[in-house]
Design an enzyme around this catalytic site. Sequence first.
Site, PDB file in Angstrom:
ATOM      1  N   LYS A 122       0.830  -1.202   0.000  1.00  0.00           N
ATOM      2  CA  LYS A 122       0.000   0.000   0.000  1.00  0.00           C
ATOM      3  C   LYS A 122       0.874   1.266   0.000  1.00  0.00           C
ATOM      4  CE  LYS A 122      -3.876  -2.104   2.594  1.00  0.00           C
ATOM      5  NZ  LYS A 122      -4.447  -2.118   3.970  1.00  0.00           N
ATOM      6  N   TYR A 124     -12.567  -2.341  -2.496  1.00  0.00           N
ATOM      7  CA  TYR A 124     -13.009  -2.272  -1.098  1.00  0.00           C
ATOM      8  C   TYR A 124     -14.530  -2.164  -0.956  1.00  0.00           C
ATOM      9  CZ  TYR A 124      -8.245  -2.033   0.830  1.00  0.00           C
ATOM     10  OH  TYR A 124      -6.957  -2.328   1.230  1.00  0.00           O
ATOM     11  N   ASN A 159      -1.347  -0.082   7.636  1.00  0.00           N
ATOM     12  CA  ASN A 159      -0.854  -1.441   7.902  1.00  0.00           C
ATOM     13  C   ASN A 159      -0.155  -2.093   6.717  1.00  0.00           C
ATOM     14  OD1 ASN A 159      -3.125  -1.889   6.410  1.00  0.00           O
ATOM     15  ND2 ASN A 159      -4.104  -3.282   7.862  1.00  0.00           N
TER      16      ASN A 159
HETATM   17  P1  IDP Z   1      -7.243  -6.906   5.764  1.00  0.00           P
HETATM   18  O1  IDP Z   1      -6.509  -5.853   4.974  1.00  0.00           O
HETATM   19  O2  IDP Z   1      -6.343  -7.526   6.811  1.00  0.00           O
HETATM   20  O3  IDP Z   1      -7.931  -7.939   4.915  1.00  0.00           O
HETATM   21  P2  IDP Z   1      -9.897  -5.775   6.255  1.00  0.00           P
HETATM   22  O4  IDP Z   1     -10.725  -6.018   7.482  1.00  0.00           O
HETATM   23  O5  IDP Z   1     -10.335  -6.395   4.981  1.00  0.00           O
HETATM   24  O6  IDP Z   1      -8.382  -6.154   6.610  1.00  0.00           O
HETATM   25  O7  IDP Z   1      -9.822  -4.192   6.081  1.00  0.00           O
HETATM   26  C1  IDP Z   1      -9.259  -3.646   4.908  1.00  0.00           C
HETATM   27  C2  IDP Z   1      -8.327  -2.525   5.288  1.00  0.00           C
HETATM   28  O8  IDP Z   1      -9.113  -1.459   5.828  1.00  0.00           O
HETATM   29  C3  IDP Z   1      -7.313  -2.845   6.386  1.00  0.00           C
HETATM   30  O9  IDP Z   1      -6.156  -3.464   5.909  1.00  0.00           O
HETATM   31  C4  IDP Z   1      -7.013  -1.479   6.931  1.00  0.00           C
HETATM   32  O10 IDP Z   1      -6.080  -0.781   6.099  1.00  0.00           O
HETATM   33  C5  IDP Z   1      -8.361  -0.789   6.814  1.00  0.00           C
HETATM   34  N1  IDP Z   1      -9.111  -0.856   8.071  1.00  0.00           N
HETATM   35  C6  IDP Z   1      -9.814  -1.893   8.555  1.00  0.00           C
HETATM   36  N2  IDP Z   1     -10.374  -1.607   9.739  1.00  0.00           N
HETATM   37  C7  IDP Z   1     -10.017  -0.325  10.004  1.00  0.00           C
HETATM   38  C8  IDP Z   1     -10.260   0.574  11.098  1.00  0.00           C
HETATM   39  O11 IDP Z   1     -10.955   0.239  12.071  1.00  0.00           O
HETATM   40  N3  IDP Z   1      -9.715   1.817  10.995  1.00  0.00           N
HETATM   41  C9  IDP Z   1      -8.947   2.213   9.942  1.00  0.00           C
HETATM   42  N4  IDP Z   1      -8.679   1.404   8.904  1.00  0.00           N
HETATM   43  C10 IDP Z   1      -9.198   0.157   8.937  1.00  0.00           C
END
Ligand code: IDP
Length: 150
Positions: free
Chosen positions: A9, A49, A112
């Site tokens: 990312k 997304y 992340n």
């Molecule tokens: P993943 O990337 O591990 O599959 P997902 O739950 O699919 O996680 O969420 C997609 C992305 O959305 C995450 O990698 C993160 O960057 C972002 N994200 C998820 N939950 C949150 C949050 O509570 N706050 C801010 N960003 C979030």
Amino acid sequence: MERTLVLVKPDGVQRGLIGEVTSRLERRGLRLAAAKFIQVSNELAETHYAIHKGKPFYAGLIQYITSAPVMAMVWEGPSAVAAVRQTMGATRPTEAAPGSLRHDFALEIGRNLTHASDTVENGEKEVALWFQPGELVDWKRETDRWIFEK
Ligand code: IDP
Ligand code: MG
């Protein structure tokens, strides 16, 4: 052979971690099938997304993924989806296993570093969304038989 979409990312690109991510996947034994460095459009971000639409973090997530280029890759191998998710670590870096990328290089869920497909089915869908069939390279690696049992 199972395939999964991996994105370094914008934070990973800006922090110079493309090599670190790629290197960990290579050394794990996964095989690269496609790669491209791109600026993500709003349209692609929203399709990718779509499942998160309506969640409180959605607008910030679209902003984040379109804020700078990403390195998009397809990696393949036996259990590639599970293996790559494990190498990335849990979504929330403070819950990611020590030694995983998100543990070793990140602190916040909204920064992340990487994306990796979460199921085999989503892996197939995401590979098709991000790559044209002609961009996928079908190849045999000299070391395959020492890494893949079959
Ligand atoms: P993943 O990337 O591990 O599959 P997902 O739950 O699919 O996680 O969420 C997609 C992305 O959305 C995450 O990698 C993160 O960057 C972002 N994200 C998820 N939950 C949150 C949050 O509570 N706050 C801010 N960003 C979030
Ligand atoms: Mg996800």
